[in-house]
Motif scaffolding. Structure first.
Motif, mmCIF file in Angstrom:
data_model
loop_
_atom_site.group_PDB
_atom_site.id
_atom_site.type_symbol
_atom_site.label_atom_id
_atom_site.label_comp_id
_atom_site.label_asym_id
_atom_site.label_seq_id
_atom_site.Cartn_x
_atom_site.Cartn_y
_atom_site.Cartn_z
ATOM 1 N N ALA A 134 37.783 46.605 40.107
ATOM 2 C CA ALA A 134 39.138 46.786 39.933
ATOM 3 C C ALA A 134 39.329 47.314 38.775
ATOM 4 C CB ALA A 134 39.918 45.584 40.001
ATOM 5 N N ASP A 135 40.460 48.208 38.549
ATOM 6 C CA ASP A 135 40.788 48.622 37.277
ATOM 7 C C ASP A 135 41.561 47.834 36.461
ATOM 8 O OD1 ASP A 135 41.481 50.375 34.942
ATOM 9 O OD2 ASP A 135 42.796 51.602 36.360
ATOM 10 N N LEU A 136 41.046 47.258 35.377
ATOM 11 C CA LEU A 136 41.555 46.284 34.474
ATOM 12 C C LEU A 136 42.924 46.880 34.024
ATOM 13 C CD1 LEU A 136 41.056 42.946 34.108
ATOM 14 C CD2 LEU A 136 40.223 43.959 31.712
ATOM 15 N N VAL A 137 43.008 48.161 33.570
ATOM 16 C CA VAL A 137 44.099 48.717 33.026
ATOM 17 C C VAL A 137 45.392 48.540 33.778
ATOM 18 C CG1 VAL A 137 45.219 50.894 32.070
ATOM 19 C CG2 VAL A 137 42.823 50.235 31.419
ATOM 20 N N GLU A 138 45.087 48.769 35.140
ATOM 21 C CA GLU A 138 46.175 48.952 36.035
ATOM 22 C C GLU A 138 46.577 47.589 36.513
ATOM 23 O OE1 GLU A 138 48.425 51.353 37.264
ATOM 24 O OE2 GLU A 138 47.727 52.584 35.809
ATOM 25 N N THR A 139 45.519 46.591 36.648
ATOM 26 C CA THR A 139 45.997 45.154 37.182
ATOM 27 C C THR A 139 46.304 44.321 36.054
ATOM 28 O OG1 THR A 139 43.444 44.798 37.037
ATOM 29 C CG2 THR A 139 44.219 45.702 39.220
ATOM 30 N N LEU A 140 46.014 44.427 35.010
ATOM 31 C CA LEU A 140 46.212 43.457 34.084
ATOM 32 C C LEU A 140 46.690 44.072 32.454
ATOM 33 C CD1 LEU A 140 46.229 40.409 33.455
ATOM 34 C CD2 LEU A 140 43.991 40.781 32.454
ATOM 35 N N ALA A 141 46.066 44.817 31.951
ATOM 36 C CA ALA A 141 46.507 45.380 30.562
ATOM 37 C C ALA A 141 47.755 46.021 30.510
ATOM 38 C CB ALA A 141 45.077 46.381 30.189
ATOM 39 N N LEU A 142 48.015 46.800 31.437
ATOM 40 C CA LEU A 142 49.366 47.511 31.441
ATOM 41 C C LEU A 142 50.327 46.598 31.984
ATOM 42 C CD1 LEU A 142 50.598 50.114 30.426
ATOM 43 C CD2 LEU A 142 50.197 51.038 32.846
ATOM 44 N N PRO A 143 50.067 45.977 32.886
ATOM 45 C CA PRO A 143 51.215 45.146 33.587
ATOM 46 C C PRO A 143 51.903 43.993 32.872
ATOM 47 C CG PRO A 143 49.894 45.458 35.275
ATOM 48 C CD PRO A 143 49.179 46.093 34.112
ATOM 49 N N VAL A 144 50.941 43.361 31.928
ATOM 50 C CA VAL A 144 51.516 42.106 31.021
ATOM 51 C C VAL A 144 52.468 42.643 29.978
ATOM 52 C CG1 VAL A 144 50.708 40.748 29.484
ATOM 53 C CG2 VAL A 144 49.198 40.903 31.356
ATOM 54 N N GLY A 247 39.787 45.479 23.573
ATOM 55 C CA GLY A 247 39.183 44.219 23.227
ATOM 56 C C GLY A 247 38.438 43.847 24.317
ATOM 57 N N THR A 248 38.672 43.832 25.477
ATOM 58 C CA THR A 248 37.809 43.432 26.625
ATOM 59 C C THR A 248 36.483 43.929 26.590
ATOM 60 O OG1 THR A 248 39.549 42.713 27.891
ATOM 61 C CG2 THR A 248 37.557 43.170 28.871
ATOM 62 N N VAL A 249 36.385 45.251 26.164
ATOM 63 C CA VAL A 249 35.245 46.006 26.244
ATOM 64 C C VAL A 249 34.423 45.689 25.062
ATOM 65 C CG1 VAL A 249 34.180 48.395 25.649
ATOM 66 C CG2 VAL A 249 36.031 48.174 27.417
ATOM 67 N N ALA A 250 35.062 45.525 23.862
ATOM 68 C CA ALA A 250 34.240 45.087 22.641
ATOM 69 C C ALA A 250 33.840 43.765 22.905
ATOM 70 C CB ALA A 250 35.386 44.922 21.617
ATOM 71 N N GLY A 362 42.913 34.382 25.874
ATOM 72 C CA GLY A 362 42.585 32.916 26.054
ATOM 73 C C GLY A 362 42.553 32.487 27.514
ATOM 74 N N THR A 363 43.090 33.524 28.382
ATOM 75 C CA THR A 363 43.097 33.137 29.736
ATOM 76 C C THR A 363 41.970 34.113 30.626
ATOM 77 O OG1 THR A 363 45.396 32.752 29.533
ATOM 78 C CG2 THR A 363 44.626 32.873 31.888
ATOM 79 N N LEU A 364 42.072 35.188 30.385
ATOM 80 C CA LEU A 364 41.072 36.000 31.327
ATOM 81 C C LEU A 364 39.692 35.695 31.432
ATOM 82 C CD1 LEU A 364 40.815 38.756 33.153
ATOM 83 C CD2 LEU A 364 40.619 40.063 30.837
ATOM 84 N N TYR A 365 39.030 35.593 30.255
ATOM 85 C CA TYR A 365 37.564 35.270 30.224
ATOM 86 C C TYR A 365 37.437 33.963 30.834
ATOM 87 C CZ TYR A 365 38.879 39.026 27.226
ATOM 88 O OH TYR A 365 39.238 40.234 26.716
ATOM 89 N N ARG A 366 38.052 32.869 30.496
ATOM 90 C CA ARG A 366 37.874 31.662 31.169
ATOM 91 C C ARG A 366 38.091 31.637 32.641
ATOM 92 N NH1 ARG A 366 38.081 27.561 27.067
ATOM 93 N NH2 ARG A 366 39.141 28.234 24.876
ATOM 94 N N ARG A 367 39.006 32.254 33.048
ATOM 95 C CA ARG A 367 39.381 32.356 34.658
ATOM 96 C C ARG A 367 38.257 33.149 35.382
ATOM 97 N NH1 ARG A 367 44.895 32.559 37.091
ATOM 98 N NH2 ARG A 367 43.497 32.279 38.760
ATOM 99 N N GLU A 393 41.019 53.996 31.958
ATOM 100 C CA GLU A 393 40.742 53.173 33.046
ATOM 101 C C GLU A 393 39.758 52.016 32.532
ATOM 102 O OE1 GLU A 393 39.396 55.516 36.169
ATOM 103 O OE2 GLU A 393 41.166 56.552 36.580
ATOM 104 N N LEU A 394 39.662 51.050 33.104
ATOM 105 C CA LEU A 394 38.733 50.058 32.776
ATOM 106 C C LEU A 394 37.891 49.469 34.152
ATOM 107 C CD1 LEU A 394 36.880 48.671 30.838
ATOM 108 C CD2 LEU A 394 38.545 47.280 30.249
ATOM 109 N N PRO A 395 37.142 50.201 34.513
ATOM 110 C CA PRO A 395 36.602 49.553 36.107
ATOM 111 C C PRO A 395 35.882 48.366 35.739
ATOM 112 C CG PRO A 395 36.112 51.772 35.808
ATOM 113 C CD PRO A 395 36.567 51.485 34.387
ATOM 114 N N VAL A 396 36.241 47.227 36.281
ATOM 115 C CA VAL A 396 35.438 45.724 35.926
ATOM 116 C C VAL A 396 34.912 45.257 37.276
ATOM 117 C CG1 VAL A 396 36.233 45.427 33.891
ATOM 118 C CG2 VAL A 396 37.513 44.448 35.772
#
Length: 398
Positions: A134-144, A247-250, A362-367, A393-396
């Motif tokens: 999934a593209d983390l930009v479209e699914t999380l990073a941009l929507p939040v 930050g997720t990539v780092a 605090g949420t994404l990497y724990r879940r 884009e960030l495919p994960v």
């Protein structure tokens, strides 16, 4: 005489500033650079010098002043059409900022934490239920941040496709003056219509309060409020979206640090946010200023009317202030970074950005403890073409 180097400079590693900045910080901390228009402002790379210039009343943020070092032709063109308070000096800057200060106090922003947490949890639910990669930009990073800033301002989130499109043009390094002005006018027209709607039928949001208190009363015009709104809307989602993705990539590239953040003390999250802000510094083309009188910085005389580029990314890697600055260390006590600027013009929305990043990190990497890049980091589309750094884009996968 040696020709001034071109600015901005080229990155070698996508998570580090251009290596030339470190050399300049050591050997020529205040030096001429050459911009797109042939002008040669001063580039300031040391932390103390950057902070000194950001708080110096002899240094102007007014983009209309002769000698101001515009970032791109497109940004120069649109700032001549509509200026937000961040491109003004006091007292105009202070007056504009004062209208919004109450909306962004730490106490007020903290009341949003439960709502931001629900938004992030719901988006992670959708991510886990959907296809992968999934593209983390479209699914999380941009929507939040888009959802949060829309609710705060009173902008319909249903219109996100429109404002995401124009925002990309507004922060593009490659947009022509015509494209930049057209995008600006589209957004101002949209927000102007929204001001009219809020004046007629106000809600509990920033635009409604501005419309009722300042538009209805004739203190501000429709366009003035729209200009203020376009700054808040664009900055309110572009910057945080890029920090979430970058930050997720780092962290994925530093698995030992990620493991500590994911499995360790929850109190580490806020410190980690500050370190990632310092380490990544997504405002990567410098904060632009112009001297209003002769002054000295770093032993260099800067004349009245000469431009200044204050390199936040170089300052945040200054070894005089941050030990081993090129190392990501989530335990570092580095809240004194200048990722949000410094002085009277420091970022108005920094408390909101911090809150959003704390909740996401605090949420994404724990879940999703098995979160991983779906492609090699070398194949990721980093935003070298944008004035705010991040990822297209960030495919994960997981």
């Amino acid at each position: 005489m040696t020709e001034a180097p071109a600015f901005p400079m080229t990155r070698r590693c996508p998570l580090d500033p251009p290596p030339e900045l470190a050399r300049l910080r050591a050997d020529a901390p205040v030096t001429r650079v050459r911009l797109w228009d042939g002008s040669t402002p001063w580039l300031v790379t040391r932390y103390e010098d950057v902070r000194a210039m950001l708080r110096d009343p002899r240094v102007s943020a007014d983009s209309d002043r002769p000698g101001y070092p515009h970032t791109t032709p497109g940004i120069a063109a649109r700032r001549s059409r509509a200026k937000a308070f961040i491109s003004q000096d006091d007292p105009e800057h202070a007056a504009g900022r004062r209208l919004l200060t109450g909306e962004f106090t730490i106490r007020r922003i903290e009341t949003l934490r439960p709502r931001v947490q629900r938004i992030v949890d719901e988006l992670v639910d959708d991510l886990l239920a959907g296809p992968k990669p999934a593209d983390l930009v479209e699914t999380l990073a941009l929507p939040v941040p888009s959802l949060v800033i829309c609710e705060l301002l009173g902008v319909p989130y249903a219109d996100r496709t429109f404002f995401h499109r124009v925002s990309k043009t507004l922060v593009s390094r490659d947009a022509t003056p015509e494209q930049s002005v057209e995008a600006l006018e589209e957004l101002l027209a949209y927000l102007g219509d929204l001001v009219d709607k809020k004046a007629a039928d106000p809600g509990d949001d920033v635009f409604s309060r501005l419309a009722v208190e300042h538009y209805r009363t004739g203190k501000m015009t429709r366009r003035e409020i729209a200009s203020m709104g376009q700054l808040l809307l664009v900055a309110g989602h572009e910057t945080t979206a890029n920090m979430i993705a970058l930050g997720t990539v780092a962290l994925l590239e530093h698995p030992d640090q990620l493991a500590e953040l994911r499995d360790g003390d929850p109190g580490l999250v806020s410190t980690a946010v500050e370190e990632l802000l310092r380490y990544l510094t997504i405002v990567h083309f410098g904060r632009r200023r112009v001297a209003t009188e002769d002054l000295e910085v770093g032993g260099q005389l800067v004349r009245e009317g000469e431009g200044l580029i204050l390199a936040s990314d170089a300052a945040n890697r200054d070894e005089r202030v941050f030990a081993d600055p090129d190392r990501l260390d989530l335990h570092r006590k580095g809240r004194n970074h200048v990722a949000f600027g410094f002085g009277v013009h420091q970022c108005l929305g920094q408390s909101l950005a911090r809150l959003e990043l704390q909740v996401v990190y605090g949420t994404l990497y724990r879940r999703i403890p098995t979160l991983a890049l779906a492609v090699p980091v070398e194949q990721l589309p980093f935003k070298h073409d944008m004035v705010v750094y991040g990822l297209h884009e960030l495919p994960v996968t997981w």
